[in-house]
Design an enzyme around this catalytic site. Structure first.
Site, PDB file in Angstrom:
ATOM      1  N   PHE A 252       0.812  -1.174  -0.048  1.00 51.44           N
ATOM      2  CA  PHE A 252      -0.226  -0.033   0.056  1.00 51.44           C
ATOM      3  C   PHE A 252       0.744   1.243   0.010  1.00 51.44           C
ATOM      4  O   PHE A 252       0.375   2.187   0.430  1.00 51.44           O
ATOM      5  CB  PHE A 252      -0.968   0.107   1.186  1.00 51.44           C
ATOM      6  CG  PHE A 252      -1.624  -1.233   1.304  1.00 51.44           C
ATOM      7  CD1 PHE A 252      -2.595  -1.941   0.308  1.00 51.44           C
ATOM      8  CD2 PHE A 252      -1.570  -2.139   2.479  1.00 51.44           C
ATOM      9  CE1 PHE A 252      -3.287  -2.847   0.348  1.00 51.44           C
ATOM     10  CE2 PHE A 252      -2.206  -3.523   2.673  1.00 51.44           C
ATOM     11  CZ  PHE A 252      -3.016  -3.614   1.557  1.00 51.44           C
ATOM     12  N   GLY A 480      -0.102  -9.174  -3.231  1.00 50.71           N
ATOM     13  CA  GLY A 480      -1.438  -9.598  -2.986  1.00 50.71           C
ATOM     14  C   GLY A 480      -2.215  -8.977  -3.957  1.00 50.71           C
ATOM     15  O   GLY A 480      -3.490  -9.270  -4.154  1.00 50.71           O
ATOM     16  N   GLY A 522       2.450  -1.908 -11.876  1.00 52.35           N
ATOM     17  CA  GLY A 522       3.083  -3.241 -11.741  1.00 52.35           C
ATOM     18  C   GLY A 522       2.579  -4.228 -12.972  1.00 52.35           C
ATOM     19  O   GLY A 522       3.308  -4.534 -13.984  1.00 52.35           O
ATOM     20  N   ARG A 634      -8.194  -3.810 -20.682  1.00 55.57           N
ATOM     21  CA  ARG A 634      -8.562  -5.120 -20.867  1.00 55.57           C
ATOM     22  C   ARG A 634      -8.272  -5.675 -19.407  1.00 55.57           C
ATOM     23  O   ARG A 634      -7.108  -5.228 -18.755  1.00 55.57           O
ATOM     24  CB  ARG A 634      -7.697  -5.970 -21.748  1.00 55.57           C
ATOM     25  CG  ARG A 634      -7.966  -7.273 -21.749  1.00 55.57           C
ATOM     26  CD  ARG A 634      -7.473  -8.021 -22.991  1.00 55.57           C
ATOM     27  NE  ARG A 634      -5.964  -8.330 -22.580  1.00 55.57           N
ATOM     28  CZ  ARG A 634      -5.706  -9.548 -21.871  1.00 55.57           C
ATOM     29  NH1 ARG A 634      -6.656 -10.225 -21.551  1.00 55.57           N
ATOM     30  NH2 ARG A 634      -4.430  -9.689 -21.517  1.00 55.57           N
ATOM     31  N   PRO A 638      -8.991 -11.307 -14.152  1.00 60.02           N
ATOM     32  CA  PRO A 638     -10.435 -10.990 -13.471  1.00 60.02           C
ATOM     33  C   PRO A 638     -10.772 -11.390 -12.079  1.00 60.02           C
ATOM     34  O   PRO A 638     -11.198 -10.408 -11.259  1.00 60.02           O
ATOM     35  CB  PRO A 638     -11.722 -11.807 -14.328  1.00 60.02           C
ATOM     36  CG  PRO A 638     -10.753 -12.149 -15.653  1.00 60.02           C
ATOM     37  CD  PRO A 638      -9.342 -12.181 -15.165  1.00 60.02           C
ATOM     38  N   THR A 640      -8.138 -11.615  -9.566  1.00 59.67           N
ATOM     39  CA  THR A 640      -7.524 -10.775  -8.574  1.00 59.67           C
ATOM     40  C   THR A 640      -7.741  -9.293  -8.934  1.00 59.67           C
ATOM     41  O   THR A 640      -7.697  -8.750  -7.838  1.00 59.67           O
ATOM     42  CB  THR A 640      -6.055 -11.153  -8.669  1.00 59.67           C
ATOM     43  OG1 THR A 640      -5.655 -10.990 -10.044  1.00 59.67           O
ATOM     44  CG2 THR A 640      -5.638 -12.451  -8.334  1.00 59.67           C
ATOM     45  N   LYS A 707      -4.501  -1.332 -18.392  1.00 59.39           N
ATOM     46  CA  LYS A 707      -4.303  -0.151 -17.637  1.00 59.39           C
ATOM     47  C   LYS A 707      -4.396  -0.964 -16.282  1.00 59.39           C
ATOM     48  O   LYS A 707      -4.743  -1.814 -15.965  1.00 59.39           O
ATOM     49  CB  LYS A 707      -5.412   1.059 -17.674  1.00 59.39           C
ATOM     50  CG  LYS A 707      -5.353   1.369 -19.013  1.00 59.39           C
ATOM     51  CD  LYS A 707      -6.301   2.689 -19.364  1.00 59.39           C
ATOM     52  CE  LYS A 707      -7.614   2.392 -19.380  1.00 59.39           C
ATOM     53  NZ  LYS A 707      -8.354   3.616 -19.831  1.00 59.39           N
ATOM     54  N   GLY A 708      -4.056   0.052 -15.298  1.00 55.38           N
ATOM     55  CA  GLY A 708      -4.101  -0.323 -13.837  1.00 55.38           C
ATOM     56  C   GLY A 708      -5.347  -0.338 -12.994  1.00 55.38           C
ATOM     57  O   GLY A 708      -6.033   0.282 -13.622  1.00 55.38           O
ATOM     58  N   GLU A 711      -5.022   1.343  -7.759  1.00 57.04           N
ATOM     59  CA  GLU A 711      -5.119   2.435  -7.136  1.00 57.04           C
ATOM     60  C   GLU A 711      -6.569   3.121  -7.398  1.00 57.04           C
ATOM     61  O   GLU A 711      -7.042   3.824  -6.442  1.00 57.04           O
ATOM     62  CB  GLU A 711      -3.901   3.439  -7.503  1.00 57.04           C
ATOM     63  CG  GLU A 711      -2.814   2.999  -7.647  1.00 57.04           C
ATOM     64  CD  GLU A 711      -1.861   3.101  -6.394  1.00 57.04           C
ATOM     65  OE1 GLU A 711      -2.010   4.119  -5.658  1.00 57.04           O
ATOM     66  OE2 GLU A 711      -0.720   2.648  -6.277  1.00 57.04           O
TER      67      GLU A 711
END
Ligand code: FES
Ligand code: FES
Lengths: 755, 175
Positions: A252, A480, A522, A634, A638, A640, A707-708, A711
């Site tokens: 985090f 995680g 990441g 995309r 799915p 996690t 994309k991420g 956050e």
């Protein structure tokens, strides 16, 4: 021992992309996963820290005789020599530390909780007892400043103090004039308290010298920086340092840079000739690493009567430490969430007597979007528009800052689908107009969020083993969020094999260079490298560039021909980056690009819909249900990714209703420095959380369209809750967290302007 | 030994090892422990059973939850000497010898009731006891009785679903 995975995992992942269960779930539920502090090398000694009890000043004398007399104590160090331990440097000045200050090098005390002695003993209890017996005499400064308003806190303009383009104030058009002209105007101040990341895993480190080589098991999101920082601190070659961090018990943002205790630990281990473990005391973690600094936001938001937003002035002030400037970046998201042509931002930093604050999930976006999305809700009320419709009306296809298009932007789809899933159409707009059968006030609120889609260079190495299994080593860390699962699924989908046949290694500087895994980059950083390595593997095997590949047959064929295992390596770069970024990656320095890329800007988007129940007599707020719809390109994994979004919503509940690091104004530090006092959400605080994805690949950011999402999950949850509370009670809350006493407090003139 | 004379009558003093015997996951163990040592530190540092985690060492987070004679306890608040003669169960003791996970562990996998996994051993031990105590009647009860186990990743919705799933099937096999 076999490692069964979840139901349905036996189905080979087809090109349609069946979800893959978390690949390390089995080892996690059986207790087999080894986190840093789970290492127990032979001869292990245990360390503990004694910390300063004053908020600023100098240590006049440290009394260690009692500590040394404790049975089993091996070493007590109050000061390291310059030749054995040097500062690692602050990350914003090309260094590797979360702050510039390295404790135990001189007599300066810059903040309460700063280490004043390192104790090493045979057992953890002996170390803890001895650390508690370390006594210090201080020359304390007469006063400390730990809040934004404290006397002695010094405020500087960020752009002037840090004259680099990335820290400059944003301005488009003439926001002040446009605001003055706007028929509907809101001028409001928002206050967000300090917060702590408190991952459940305590900061933990095991250091071990093997000859002249140092092996460090450290819970970190940035093993590359730990490696290079330690090398600098100890005056040894980075090649001599291996940092291993394959599984982190939650990060985090707390574990993004070299912590101050790791260098001292390495020196202690060298002096003793034994491996040493330190598990930082929970209370000490509140001062021993970064936190989300307090911030304040003044927003002037103008609109026309139709609800079109016309002007935004966003002025901010964020806490930093006395010794470092932790730069803020609040305005790059508020300037882009809607199509507001006239924008002006101004960011300031206030120096206080604390350890240097740092990143915590959605480090700036959580606070900035709380302010903006609360204000937008007020504009919706003031102009009589539905909050969802008003947001849709202010959507934009191009980046207001650069004028260039977004690579993809499906915020409108998030809002529409979320409204449908939530049943938003049944909402009656008047505050206080919805009640449950038991008299509880019901409130429905909405807010949007965005988070930059960054990415950096990465290295991936693929190995086709003799049995046909694929082993992947890649730059990245698993905290995680599911990175390992996303990698395994990517390989499985590409080759048409089972994800269970893919072994994924991350977070080990002994394998490939390791980057800082944070900022939701990441997955979008690691997967392109894996994708590129897969292309290499295919060409190395003489296989077509796509389509199913029988890895077992291919491996057998190679073996029969007497050829070695196929090992390929690939490097990937985000759009617009040059190979110089790879050099920075190899040097443990930050590398990510974005949100601005050549020709476009890239963000992830989200819409949150929240129901609150407010008990009028006691002011208690509950959150029985949330619907969140995400545009993260995309969806790479799915299962996690959904977990990430649910977790972000839980974080938002904590941020909105519970969490605040309370500074101690007289003695420095934080009051509520344990898990009984610093209130993170518990199971009973969380109701139903429904998550859906737009799941449309982004055409520009990378070949996988990813994309991420980690956050953006948090961005907008807190304002959606605050807006729902307003809908329930008619009361506006512009400070977080919103506690019972705030809900019950007598009305004041800062209330919302909704009828 | 000259200092024995100054030692209080009522027992060994801090730092002295004391031999304790108890069972862990069905195996008899003996360990020479410091009387101040927690069961958690003994499991983790002396017995190499690192499934139980340290999240606070103060009874505030639940990551260290283990069963002692079938009841859930916080191993960080339990002295190792209190385990003397008792049967301790840790997360490592739940799967079948061939590695087949316990049905509750499988339910955690099926519902993705975890992220980083650090709280997971404690959640599972606590949930086993919660079901055995008869406190898994509905979602609200499960949430309440598992609220001593913090999960900073926020995997709570999955945890509740997993425990309900397991409790339902445990009930139907009993019934
Ligand atoms: S470690 Fe025992 S309750 Fe936190
Ligand atoms: S899974 Fe990370 S703390 Fe629960």
């Amino acid at each position: 021992m076999s490692a069964p995975t979840g139901r349905g995992s036996d189905a080979r992942s087809g090109p349609g992309g069946a979800p893959v269960p978390r690949i390390d779930a089995y080892e996690k539920v059986t207790g087999a996963t080894r986190y840093a502090a789970d290492r127990t090398p032979p001869g292990l000694a245990h360390a503990a820290l004694a910390v300063a009890t004053v908020g600023r000043g100098r240590v006049a004398r440290v009394e260690t005789a009692a500590a040394r007399a404790v049975a089993g104590v091996l070493l007590v160090v109050t000061r390291f020599e310059e030749h054995e331990l040097r500062p690692a440097g602050y990350r914003l000045s090309g260094g590797y530390g979360f702050q510039s200050l390295q404790p135990l090098l001189d007599d300066r005390i810059a903040y309460r909780g700063q280490p004043i002695a390192l104790v090493v003993a045979e057992t953890p209890v002996a170390a803890a007892e001895a650390a508690a017996l370390v006594e210090a005499r201080y020359e304390a400064a007469p006063a400390v400043a730990v809040t934004l308003d404290a006397a002695g806190a010094e405020t500087v303009g960020q752009a002037a103090a840090l004259p680099q383009p990335m820290f400059a104030d944003l301005a488009m058009g003439d926001a002040d004039a446009a605001f003055a002209r706007s028929p509907v105007r809101l001028d409001a101040e928002y206050d967000i308290g300090a917060q702590h990341q408190v991952p459940m895993e305590l900061l933990g480190t095991v250091v071990e010298w093997r000859g002249d080589d140092l092996v460090v098991h450290e819970c970190t999101q940035n093993s590359g920086a730990v490696r290079h920082g330690l090398a600098r601190q100890l005056g040894i070659a980075p090649a001599r340092v291996r940092v291993v961090s394959p599984q982190v018990g939650g990060g985090f943002g707390q574990k993004t840079w070299l912590q101050s205790h790791v260098g001292p630990l390495a020196v202690a281990a060298r002096r003793l000739g034994r491996p040493v473990k330190l598990v930082v005391d929970r209370t000490q973690t509140f001062h021993g690493s970064t936190f989300r600094p307090a911030s304040r936001h003044r927003l002037r938001l103008g609109a026309d009567r139709s609800g079109l937003l016309t002007a935004l002035v966003h002025e901010t002030r964020q806490q930093t430490s006395r010794h470092d400037l932790f730069a803020s970046d609040f305005t790059s998201v508020t300037a882009r969430l809607y199509g507001i042509g006239d924008f002006r931002g101004h960011q300031r930093l206030t120096r206080t007597d604390v350890q240097t604050p740092g990143f915590m999930r959605a480090p700036f976006e959580h606070a900035a979007v709380f302010a903006l999305e609360s204000a937008v809700d007020e504009i919706a009320c003031a102009t009589g528009h539905d909050p969802v419709a008003l947001r849709l009306a202010n959507d934009t296809g191009s980046d207001p800052v650069t004028g260039r298009p977004f690579s993809s932007r499906h915020l409108a789809a998030c809002l529409r689908r979320g409204a449908e899933l939530f049943g938003w159409a049944a909402r009656t707009p008047r505050p206080g107009s919805m009640r449950a059968a038991d008299g509880t006030l019901v409130g429905w609120g909405v807010a949007a969020g965005a988070y930059r889609a960054s990415a950096g260079p990465a290295v991936a190495r693929l190995r086709l083993a003799a049995d046909g299994r694929i082993a992947v080593e890649v730059s990245g860390h698993e905290m995680g969020q599911g990175l390992r699962t996303a990698i395994a699924r990517t390989v499985a989908l590409d080759l048409g094999i089972s994800a269970g046949g893919v072994r994924v290694g991350v977070g080990d500087t002994g394998e490939v260079p390791q980057h800082l895994t944070a900022g939701s980059w990441g997955t979008a950083t690691a997967l392109p490298a894996v994708h590129a390595a897969l292309r290499r593997l295919r060409s190395c095997l003489g296989a077509p560039d796509e389509g199913p590949l029988d890895t077992v047959a291919a491996a057998a064929e190679r073996a029969a021909a007497g050829r070695p295992e196929a090992v390929v390596e690939a490097v990937s770069l985000p759009p617009g980056q040059s190979a110089r970024a790879v050099d920075r990656l190899r040097a443990g320095l930050p590398t990510p690009a974005g949100p601005e890329y050549p020709g476009f800007s890239a963000f992830s988007f989200i819409a949150h819909f929240v129901e609150v129940r407010v008990e009028p007599a006691i002011g208690r707020v509950r959150v029985p249900r949330v619907v969140s719809v995400v545009d993260c390109g995309r969806v790479a994994s799915p299962v996690t990714a959904a977990g990430q979004i649910r977790g972000g919503v839980v974080w938002g509940i904590g941020a909105a209703l519970r969490e605040r690091g309370e500074p101690e104004p007289r003695h420095g530090g934080f009051h509520h420095a344990d898990l009984a006092e610093y209130l993170v959400p518990v199971n009973a605080d969380v109701g139903r959380v429904d998550v859906d994805f737009v799941d449309v690949p982004d055409p520009l950011v990378n070949p996988l369209g990813v994309k991420g999402c980690g956050e953006v999950a948090l961005v907008g949850v807190a304002p959606a809750i605050a807006n729902a509370i307003h809908h329930a009670t008619g009361r506006r809350h512009r400070a977080l967290p919103i506690r019972v006493e705030d809900v019950l407090a007598p009305e004041d003139d800062r209330n919302g302007n909704c009828p | 030994m000259t200092d024995t004379a100054t030692r209080p009558e009522h027992g060994p003093s801090a730092g002295d090892p004391l031999e304790v015997a108890f069972a862990v996951n069905g195996t008899a163990v003996r360990a020479a422990v410091d009387v101040r040592e927690s069961l958690l530190d003994v499991l983790r540092e002396r017995l190499a059973l690192t499934g139980a985690k340290k999240g606070c060492d103060h009874g505030q987070c639940g990551t260290c939850t283990v069963l002692v004679d079938g009841r859930r306890v916080l191993a960080c608040l339990t002295l190792a000497v209190q385990a003397r003669g008792r049967a301790v169960t840790t997360v490592e003791g739940l799967a079948a010898p061939d590695g087949t996970p316990h049905p509750l562990q499988q339910a955690f996998i099926d519902h993705d009731a975890l992220q980083c996994g650090y709280c997971t051993p404690g959640q599972i031990m606590s949930a086993l006891a919660c079901v055995a105590e008869g406190h898994a009647g509905d979602d609200e009860e499960i949430r309440e009785y598992l609220s001593g186990n913090l999960c900073r990743c926020g995997a709570y919705p999955g945890i509740v679903a997993a425990v309900r799933d397991y409790a339902d099937s445990a009930r139907s096999t009993e019934g």
